[in-house]
Scaffold this motif. Sequence first.
Motif, PDB file in Angstrom:
ATOM      1  N   UNK A   1      37.992  30.643  41.807  1.00 16.28           N
ATOM      2  CA  UNK A   1      36.964  31.367  41.069  1.00 16.28           C
ATOM      3  C   UNK A   1      36.579  32.651  41.797  1.00 16.28           C
ATOM      4  N   UNK A   2      36.487  32.570  43.123  1.00 17.86           N
ATOM      5  CA  UNK A   2      36.125  33.767  43.894  1.00 17.86           C
ATOM      6  C   UNK A   2      37.266  34.790  43.892  1.00 17.86           C
ATOM      7  N   UNK A   3      38.497  34.308  43.968  1.00 15.13           N
ATOM      8  CA  UNK A   3      39.637  35.219  43.876  1.00 15.13           C
ATOM      9  C   UNK A   3      39.642  35.906  42.522  1.00 15.13           C
ATOM     10  N   UNK A   4      39.330  35.162  41.485  1.00 13.28           N
ATOM     11  CA  UNK A   4      39.291  35.710  40.129  1.00 13.28           C
ATOM     12  C   UNK A   4      38.236  36.812  40.025  1.00 13.28           C
ATOM     13  N   UNK A   5      37.051  36.563  40.557  1.00 17.42           N
ATOM     14  CA  UNK A   5      35.953  37.530  40.465  1.00 17.42           C
ATOM     15  C   UNK A   5      36.246  38.793  41.277  1.00 17.42           C
ATOM     16  N   UNK A   6      36.794  38.610  42.473  1.00 12.45           N
ATOM     17  CA  UNK A   6      37.121  39.770  43.303  1.00 12.45           C
ATOM     18  C   UNK A   6      38.205  40.612  42.639  1.00 12.45           C
ATOM     19  N   UNK A   7      39.215  39.948  42.098  1.00 11.80           N
ATOM     20  CA  UNK A   7      40.287  40.668  41.396  1.00 11.80           C
ATOM     21  C   UNK A   7      39.728  41.429  40.206  1.00 11.80           C
ATOM     22  N   UNK A   8      38.810  40.806  39.484  1.00 13.21           N
ATOM     23  CA  UNK A   8      38.177  41.459  38.339  1.00 13.21           C
ATOM     24  C   UNK A   8      37.447  42.718  38.782  1.00 13.21           C
ATOM     25  N   UNK A   9      36.684  42.619  39.874  1.00 10.71           N
ATOM     26  CA  UNK A   9      35.945  43.764  40.376  1.00 10.71           C
ATOM     27  C   UNK A   9      36.855  44.900  40.807  1.00 10.71           C
ATOM     28  N   UNK A  10      37.907  44.557  41.543  1.00  9.81           N
ATOM     29  CA  UNK A  10      38.853  45.565  42.027  1.00  9.81           C
ATOM     30  C   UNK A  10      39.558  46.262  40.865  1.00  9.81           C
ATOM     31  N   UNK A  11      40.014  45.486  39.901  1.00  4.09           N
ATOM     32  CA  UNK A  11      40.756  46.078  38.785  1.00  4.09           C
ATOM     33  C   UNK A  11      39.845  46.900  37.871  1.00  4.09           C
ATOM     34  N   UNK A  12      38.582  46.496  37.748  1.00  7.41           N
ATOM     35  CA  UNK A  12      37.646  47.289  36.950  1.00  7.41           C
ATOM     36  C   UNK A  12      37.397  48.640  37.616  1.00  7.41           C
ATOM     37  N   UNK A  13      37.249  48.628  38.938  1.00  4.11           N
ATOM     38  CA  UNK A  13      37.049  49.891  39.650  1.00  4.11           C
ATOM     39  C   UNK A  13      38.290  50.773  39.540  1.00  4.11           C
ATOM     40  N   UNK A  14      39.456  50.154  39.688  1.00  3.76           N
ATOM     41  CA  UNK A  14      40.706  50.915  39.573  1.00  3.76           C
ATOM     42  C   UNK A  14      40.854  51.497  38.177  1.00  3.76           C
ATOM     43  N   UNK A  15      40.446  50.733  37.168  1.00  3.40           N
ATOM     44  CA  UNK A  15      40.539  51.201  35.789  1.00  3.40           C
ATOM     45  C   UNK A  15      39.588  52.346  35.493  1.00  3.40           C
ATOM     46  N   UNK A  16      38.411  52.328  36.130  1.00  2.88           N
ATOM     47  CA  UNK A  16      37.419  53.392  35.915  1.00  2.88           C
ATOM     48  C   UNK A  16      37.683  54.600  36.812  1.00  2.88           C
ATOM     49  N   UNK A  17      38.549  54.404  37.808  1.00  3.54           N
ATOM     50  CA  UNK A  17      38.921  55.464  38.762  1.00  3.54           C
ATOM     51  C   UNK A  17      37.819  55.835  39.740  1.00  3.54           C
ATOM     52  N   UNK A  18      36.676  55.161  39.680  1.00  3.02           N
ATOM     53  CA  UNK A  18      35.602  55.408  40.642  1.00  3.02           C
ATOM     54  C   UNK A  18      35.017  54.073  41.106  1.00  3.02           C
ATOM     55  N   UNK A  19      34.465  54.083  42.326  1.00  8.17           N
ATOM     56  CA  UNK A  19      33.797  52.895  42.842  1.00  8.17           C
ATOM     57  C   UNK A  19      32.390  52.863  42.286  1.00  8.17           C
ATOM     58  N   UNK A  20      31.998  51.742  41.677  1.00  6.84           N
ATOM     59  CA  UNK A  20      30.660  51.609  41.126  1.00  6.84           C
ATOM     60  C   UNK A  20      29.939  50.427  41.757  1.00  6.84           C
ATOM     61  N   UNK A  21      28.625  50.552  41.872  1.00  8.52           N
ATOM     62  CA  UNK A  21      27.828  49.539  42.547  1.00  8.52           C
ATOM     63  C   UNK A  21      27.850  48.199  41.812  1.00  8.52           C
ATOM     64  N   UNK A  22      27.965  48.245  40.488  1.00 13.22           N
ATOM     65  CA  UNK A  22      27.987  47.000  39.709  1.00 13.22           C
ATOM     66  C   UNK A  22      29.101  46.077  40.182  1.00 13.22           C
ATOM     67  N   UNK A  23      30.320  46.604  40.297  1.00 11.95           N
ATOM     68  CA  UNK A  23      31.451  45.792  40.742  1.00 11.95           C
ATOM     69  C   UNK A  23      31.340  45.436  42.221  1.00 11.95           C
ATOM     70  N   UNK A  24      30.851  46.391  43.031  1.00 15.14           N
ATOM     71  CA  UNK A  24      30.748  46.135  44.466  1.00 15.14           C
ATOM     72  C   UNK A  24      29.779  44.996  44.769  1.00 15.14           C
ATOM     73  N   UNK A  25      28.655  44.986  44.103  1.00 19.95           N
ATOM     74  CA  UNK A  25      27.633  43.974  44.410  1.00 19.95           C
ATOM     75  C   UNK A  25      27.844  42.667  43.661  1.00 19.95           C
ATOM     76  N   UNK A  26      28.306  42.739  42.421  1.00 16.07           N
ATOM     77  CA  UNK A  26      28.443  41.522  41.624  1.00 16.07           C
ATOM     78  C   UNK A  26      29.786  40.836  41.845  1.00 16.07           C
ATOM     79  N   UNK A  27      30.873  41.439  41.363  1.00 17.98           N
ATOM     80  CA  UNK A  27      32.174  40.776  41.490  1.00 17.98           C
ATOM     81  C   UNK A  27      32.616  40.628  42.945  1.00 17.98           C
TER      82      UNK A  27
END
Length: 211
Positions: free
Chosen positions: A53-79
């Motif tokens: 579950x933690x691997x899934x969440x971290x992967x989700x956060x990383x791929x969302x940031x990569x998809x948006x092309x910028x680092x955002x606090x939402x993914x950094x703090x949550x996922x």
Amino acid sequence: NVAYLREQATKMPFSLKELSTTFVKLKATGIDPTAGSMQALADGIAAFGGTDEQLHRVTLGVTQMAGKSVIQMEEMRQQLGESMPNAMQIMARSMGITVSELSATIATGTLEAKSSLDKFYKELDRTYGGAAQRMMKTFSGQVAQLHANLQLLATGDNGDNGGMSGFFEAQKQALMELNQFLKTDEAKRFAKTIGDVLTGMVHGLQVAAQT
């Protein structure tokens, strides 16, 4: 890709299914899983005894940031932050700045994702390299490896062109036939007969106990 995943399943304390999902998601956002990113994420999570579950969440956060092309606090703090407790510290250290400075930079919405994540992977490797392999020696790691090995056997994906795929296919077919039988009137009559017999036995034991 299949060979790579098969190899990683023996080195990482996560299910083959979740490793495959991680591989596909990273690849889909332009991240090469075989270049160190997947290993770095696995080590960073395993260092804290992480799960699928933690691997899934971290992967989700990383791929969302990569998809948006910028680092955002939402993914950094949550996922990332919730599944990898010191993700912020690791990223800040990878850039040679403080956590406060990193937070301020992220808040501007201009922190480019690709180079930031590349630095993040390298810092994870420096800090936690080998953690996944070490976790494989724990009880939960051995359970994960057993599960992965069974999956490889079931799919015939264990390097010997077949493995036990025929055995698992036969068992699946038998279960399908059993489930079909349990839906029939004959199965209902059989269940009623068994129920009547058991009821009679219980009644007989009650009478015997009272005499």
